[in-house]
Design an enzyme around this catalytic site. Structure first.
Site, PDB file in Angstrom:
ATOM      1  N   ARG A 195       0.827  -1.212   0.000  1.00 14.73           N
ATOM      2  CA  ARG A 195       0.000   0.000   0.000  1.00 14.73           C
ATOM      3  C   ARG A 195       0.859   1.258   0.000  1.00 14.73           C
ATOM      4  O   ARG A 195       0.360   2.352  -0.273  1.00 14.73           O
ATOM      5  CB  ARG A 195      -0.953   0.003   1.199  1.00 14.73           C
TER       6      ARG A 195
ATOM      7  N   ASP B 239       1.059   0.986   9.656  1.00 16.62           N
ATOM      8  CA  ASP B 239       0.849   2.387  10.014  1.00 16.62           C
ATOM      9  C   ASP B 239       1.814   2.831  11.113  1.00 16.62           C
ATOM     10  O   ASP B 239       2.267   3.972  11.137  1.00 16.62           O
ATOM     11  CB  ASP B 239      -0.599   2.637  10.442  1.00 16.62           C
TER      12      ASP B 239
END
Length: 694
Positions: free
Chosen positions: A543, A648
């Site tokens: 991602r 993240d």
């Protein structure tokens, strides 16, 4: 009259012949025999006068400049320069002693020789090798290597040191890839020994580059060697403490104006400067302390000042002086470099260099005039007056730069080694090298990768300096991992809400689901292009790949189940435009140290504190996609992919490490239930599908 002319011609010819005899241009048979006889008996004649009518000789590599044939054809100045150096390859440069062809196929890769059984390696050198092996430059295949690093410990070449490696000359020459040192890098902290402490390493380095501490400008080969700082064995391998400057005091003056505390050498090299420091010590704001109480036989050699100096020396605490002085004197010791240099940088005490001829660390890239005062040992008595004359604005600027340089390049062995390798890589890839601004301004050259772009305006750190703003649109990247089975799924509502934003340029859907791509008609019609990219590896780190489809500076990273309104999307982008180097987003988390479990913890509890913003709904610059992919160690990315989580956290830590700043959390409006699909206006379809192509 004719007789007079003949007389003058004869006289002139005689004078010319005598001159030729004097200069050695003509030899009589008897003289030639005499010289030959003396040569056979061991006598070597002086070099003959050069014959300029000889044809030009072919270019000789600089490592052959000590041969007899070469010496016949160099000037006295060149010969003096060569003889003055302790290195045989004194005149080596990248274009004459480095094989660029080794770097063309696989880029800048570094090979570390396997460690040999029975060879001792110091902790400091092991830290250097471990840093290289854990870096993105490392290769275990010598066939792919552009640069080679020895596993033989070359850090300490002082013959009196217990870390000294014996028979290094034979060991190095026996290495199958040595090739006279070509494309090799040798690290060294200490060279020479008592009494002269020369820079000789005790073995022939050939055409190898040196990454050396305390290197003199006389022996330093510009744009070939790298001057590194002298660091202690306690210097941390990774991480390292931050600088000690917690806040800026105005005016920026401290308790002391100028301080030093260290050894005094009574005799020998390096003794003159430290022996003279007492002349400028006033015991008030200029405190320069020395002691001769070191070594086993110090009492045998002590002078009349020793007892007084020792007593004064013991009255002051070094750390207290260091943290409470505006300037710190850094005089040379036995060698040109000193531990005081790094200590002063960390303490935000502006270094006053007093070591004539020292090539300062990383001088090729760092402008030391912005962080230090360069003094002259011969003008010691003028130093106090000089530092007192520096304006307080300049002092503040110098102090701030010491902190930047310490944290960017010197706080750990890892940063010192990586800076060295990045400097060499810039030489190899000259067309993609960093500018001086990149090296000397935040965040520094280690985080500004020229492989990303050669234009400063493409990086988020230089907008203010250049007086420009980021592109006024963003690209949304939605990470999809679930199959599309219903028209009421959150991803479709999210897609419509984001597409309505006045700042949205395009939407990319990263399809990391195991199920096949949905048919084109299953996606809602939008006013902006929607690009679907099918992930090839279906891993979490994908991602953050630097997809060519991302054409805007800003990236809005979204999870498929994120719930955001168009107004909230617009607000996030508006805030980000003011902080383009930081992560700006909605969901916040905190990490903390759990003293009971003695490990780090992670919580999603709503508190007044947060340390990260989740990338499930966050805006950041696209350059961080490039850094995540090409800068982070593969071990960290592999861990994320194995866990299929925590990407993240890794992205937050990366951005904070680069910027030294926290993310910015913004708050959402109260959410109301609504059927967003029923409110969607009909738009002409603008849809692209890309498969397996980042």
């Amino acid at each position: 009259m004719q007789a007079k002319k003949r007389y003058l011609i004869l006289l002139s010819a005689g004078a010319c012949l005598a001159l030729l005899f004097y200069l050695g241009g003509v030899e009589l048979p008897a003289a030639r025999r005499s010289r030959q006889d003396r040569s056979r008996s061991g006598y070597r004649p002086e070099q003959p006068w050069p014959h300029y009518s000889d044809p030009l000789h072919a270019f000789l590599p600089w490592d052959q400049t000590d041969t007899e044939d070469y010496n016949l054809h160099i000037s006295p100045t060149q010969k003096r320069d060569v003889n003055r150096s302790v290195y045989r390859g004194k005149r080596c440069r990248m274009d004459s002693c480095f094989d660029f062809s080794l770097c063309q196929k696989n880029g800048f890769k570094v090979y570390v020789y396997p460690q040999q059984k029975g060879e001792k390696i110091s902790e400091s050198y092991q830290n250097i090798l471990s840093t290289i092996e854990g870096s993105r430059f490392y290769t275990s295949d010598p066939g792919q290597a552009c640069l080679f690093v020895l596993s033989l410990d070359t850090l300490d070449r002082d013959q009196l040191s217990p870390q000294y490696v014996h028979n290094l000359k034979t060991k190095v020459q026996s290495l199958p890839l040595w090739n006279d040192g070509r494309n090799h890098l040798i690290f060294n902290l200490y060279s020479g020994t008592w009494p002269d402490y020369t820079e000789d390493l005790g073995f022939d380095i050939g055409q190898a580059m040196l990454a050396k501490a305390s290197i003199g400008s006389e022996n330093f080969r510009p744009n070939f060697d790298v001057s590194i700082p002298l660091f202690s064995k306690e210097h941390p391998r990774t991480g390292g403490e931050r600088g000690f400057l917690k806040y800026n005091s105005i005016p920026p003056f401290r308790k002391y104006m100028l301080v030093f505390k260290g050894k005094r050498y009574l005799t020998g090299i390096g003794s003159d400067t430290r022996n003279a420091l007492y002349h400028v010590h006033n015991g008030e704001d200029v405190v320069l302390l020395t002691t001769c109480k070191h070594g086993k036989d110090w009492q045998k050699h002590k002078d009349a000042r020793c007892d007084k100096d020792n007593a004064e020396y013991d009255k002051y605490d070094y750390k207290e002086m260091l943290h409470n002085s505006t300037f710190c004197l850094v005089p040379r010791g036995r060698r040109l470099g000193s531990f005081r240099f790094l200590e002063a940088l960390q303490a935000a005490c502006v270094p006053v260099m007093l070591s004539n001829g020292w090539e300062l660390p990383f001088s090729e890239i760092i402008d030391w005039n912005t962080a230090a005062v360069i003094g002259d040992e011969r003008l010691l008595l003028q130093i106090p007056t000089t530092v007192r004359s520096i304006h307080q604005d300049k002092i503040l600027s110098l102090r701030q730069q010491t902190q930047f340089l310490w944290e960017a390049y010197f706080s750990s062995v890892e940063k010192i080694v990586l800076t060295t390798l990045e400097i060499i890589q810039d030489r190899v890839l000259e067309h993609g090298s960093r500018s001086s601004l990149m090296w000397n301004s935040h965040p520094g050259g280690l985080f500004a990768l020229p492989q990303y772009s050669g234009y400063l305006g493409d990086f988020p750190f230089y907008y203010a300096t250049l007086g420009i703003k980021p592109y006024p649109k963003f690209t949304a990247v939605i990470h999809a991992v679930s199959p599309l089975v219903s028209q009421s799924q959150p991803i479709l509502k999210l897609l419509v809400a984001v597409a309505k934003s006045q700042y949205c340029a395009q939407i990319i859907v990263l399809w990391n689901c195991d199920k096949p791509l949905p048919a084109k008609h299953r996606w809602p019609a939008t006013s902006v292009p929607v690009i679907v990219i099918e992930g090839e590896n279906k891993v979490m780190s994908s991602r953050f790949l630097p997809y060519e489809s991302i054409v805007t500076d800003a990236v809005l990273s979204l999870d498929e189940d994120t719930v955001l309104s168009t107004t909230e999307v617009d607000f996030a982008f508006t805030v980000w435009q003011s902080f383009p180097e930081r992560i700006v987003g909605y969901p916040a988390r905190s990490h903390f140290w759990d003293s009971n479990k003695e490990r780090w913890g992670y919580t999603s509890k709503w508190t007044n504190d947060y340390s990260m913003v989740l990338t499930g709904a966050a805006m950041f610059h696209r350059y961080y996609h490039f850094l995540y992919t090409h800068y982070l160690p593969s071990s960290l990315k592999n861990m994320v992919d194995q866990l299929a989580n925590c990407e993240d956290i890794l992205m937050n830590f990366l951005v904070s490490a680069v910027t030294k700043l926290p993310p910015i959390k913004i708050t959402q409006k109260k959410q109301y239930k609504e059927t967003m699909m029923g409110q969607v206006r009909k738009h002409q379809s603008n849809f692209i599908i890309i498969t397996n192509r980042p």
